[in-house]
Design a protein around this motif. Structure first.
Motif, PDB file in Angstrom:
ATOM      1  N   PRO A 190       0.829  -1.206   0.000  1.00  0.00           N
ATOM      2  CA  PRO A 190       0.000   0.000   0.000  1.00  0.00           C
ATOM      3  C   PRO A 190       0.863   1.255   0.000  1.00  0.00           C
ATOM      4  N   LEU A 191       0.359   2.305  -0.597  1.00  0.00           N
ATOM      5  CA  LEU A 191       0.953   3.629  -0.471  1.00  0.00           C
ATOM      6  C   LEU A 191       0.154   4.367   0.597  1.00  0.00           C
ATOM      7  N   LEU A 192       0.777   4.586   1.742  1.00  0.00           N
ATOM      8  CA  LEU A 192       0.132   5.254   2.864  1.00  0.00           C
ATOM      9  C   LEU A 192       0.619   6.697   2.972  1.00  0.00           C
ATOM     10  N   THR A 193      -0.122   7.485   3.705  1.00  0.00           N
ATOM     11  CA  THR A 193       0.219   8.903   3.815  1.00  0.00           C
ATOM     12  C   THR A 193       1.558   9.137   4.497  1.00  0.00           C
ATOM     13  N   ASP A 194       2.046   8.175   5.270  1.00  0.00           N
ATOM     14  CA  ASP A 194       3.338   8.354   5.947  1.00  0.00           C
ATOM     15  C   ASP A 194       4.512   7.765   5.153  1.00  0.00           C
ATOM     16  N   VAL A 216       0.419   3.495  -8.392  1.00  0.00           N
ATOM     17  CA  VAL A 216      -0.678   4.382  -8.795  1.00  0.00           C
ATOM     18  C   VAL A 216      -1.228   5.069  -7.552  1.00  0.00           C
ATOM     19  N   GLY A 217      -1.649   6.293  -7.711  1.00  0.00           N
ATOM     20  CA  GLY A 217      -2.299   7.014  -6.625  1.00  0.00           C
ATOM     21  C   GLY A 217      -3.795   7.086  -6.861  1.00  0.00           C
ATOM     22  N   PHE A 218      -4.545   7.263  -5.783  1.00  0.00           N
ATOM     23  CA  PHE A 218      -5.997   7.438  -5.900  1.00  0.00           C
ATOM     24  C   PHE A 218      -6.513   8.128  -4.638  1.00  0.00           C
ATOM     25  N   PRO A 219      -7.701   8.702  -4.716  1.00  0.00           N
ATOM     26  CA  PRO A 219      -8.253   9.378  -3.535  1.00  0.00           C
ATOM     27  C   PRO A 219      -8.497   8.385  -2.408  1.00  0.00           C
ATOM     28  N   PRO A 220      -8.378   8.812  -1.157  1.00  0.00           N
ATOM     29  CA  PRO A 220      -8.697   7.911  -0.040  1.00  0.00           C
ATOM     30  C   PRO A 220     -10.151   7.465  -0.119  1.00  0.00           C
ATOM     31  N   ARG A 226      -5.912   6.254   5.332  1.00  0.00           N
ATOM     32  CA  ARG A 226      -4.499   6.549   5.104  1.00  0.00           C
ATOM     33  C   ARG A 226      -3.956   5.973   3.799  1.00  0.00           C
ATOM     34  N   MET A 227      -4.668   5.072   3.153  1.00  0.00           N
ATOM     35  CA  MET A 227      -4.154   4.498   1.908  1.00  0.00           C
ATOM     36  C   MET A 227      -4.542   5.399   0.733  1.00  0.00           C
TER      37      MET A 227
END
Length: 255
Positions: A190-194, A216-220, A226-227
């Motif tokens: 996962p790409l988390l905010t931290d 890839v990024g996407f809206p929470p 946090r992902m």
């Protein structure tokens, strides 16, 4: 992590990312008339009901596969989704073990581990064609690798609810790659905010300089979640996977 149950998150945008890639890889690998082995370390229950209270509560599938299914018209992932719904109803969603069992052939071998007792029991029912192991996923992988047939794929998809997993995963992949150097290996993270994934990915990139990394990024999924993205790290990536993922990344940028 025995508290983790993927039903709350099934069909979210991270699932879309990894399952679209997995469907493509397995479809590509089965074009060759040679048997292969599929090994998965964290199988979950393999099949999910998106109308279940747990899935409805988080609404992650509503923002995920239910919102973007049209992206996959004419792809292997669309075929998998259609087959799953034909067999199990319109709100069924296939996890990676179900995808593998659907796309693989009679002479292919599937080894799937799941430690959570209830998830393990459900996996036995949902993916009867596989060898289902009620044990730690990496212990299982060490016990079967290098597998027979040697040609094949390892999928690693931990919950990452324990921070130590970010430190332990590279150690396991490096060790498994030494015993199975020809295996395709797909790690999801996962790409988390931290940004806690970054040290893990740096370690893996040093160990596997020719690997394919795709994020890839996407809206929470909801306020405070946090992902904010999904990553794949692929050792021995099949030819053409980078192009497929590039097309998918363009779709994600439209969100």
């Amino acid at each position: 992590m025995l508290s983790y149950q993927h039903l709350y998150h099934a069909g979210n945008l991270a699932d879309v990312h990894k399952h679209a890639a997995l469907s493509w890889v397995l479809s590509y690998m089965t074009r060759k008339d040679k048997p292969l082995t599929y090994v998965e370390t964290h199988g979950g229950r393999g099949l999910y009901d998106l109308s279940a209270p747990e899935a409805v509560k988080t609404a992650e599938a509503a923002a995920g596969i239910e919102a973007v299914a049209a992206w996959f018209e004419g792809t292997a992932y669309e075929d998998v989704l259609a087959a799953c719904r034909a067999d199990h109803g319109d709100r069924a969603y296939p996890g990676s073990p179900w995808i593998a069992s659907h796309l693989l052939r009679g002479d292919d071998v599937l080894h799937i581990a799941e430690l959570h007792p209830q998830e393990h029991d459900a996996l036995l029912d949902n993916v009867p064609a596989a060898y289902i192991h009620h044990q730690d996923g990496f212990d299982m992988a060490y016990s079967v690798c290098p597998p027979i047939p040697r040609r094949g794929l390892l999928v690693v998809d931990p919950s990452y609810e324990v921070k130590d997993e970010y430190l332990e995963v590279p150690k396991h992949l490096i060790k498994l790659a030494k015993s199975w150097p020809v295996g395709v290996m797909i790690l999801w993270y996962p790409l988390l905010t931290d940004d806690r994934h970054r040290p893990m990915v740096r370690t893996l990139s040093r160990a596997f300089p020719d690997a394919l990394r795709h994020e890839v990024g996407f809206p929470p999924a909801r306020e405070g979640h946090r992902m904010v993205g999904s990553g794949l790290f692929v050792v021995n990536p099949p030819w053409g996977l980078d192009e497929m993922l590039g097309t998918l990344a363009t779709r994600f940028k439209s969100l």
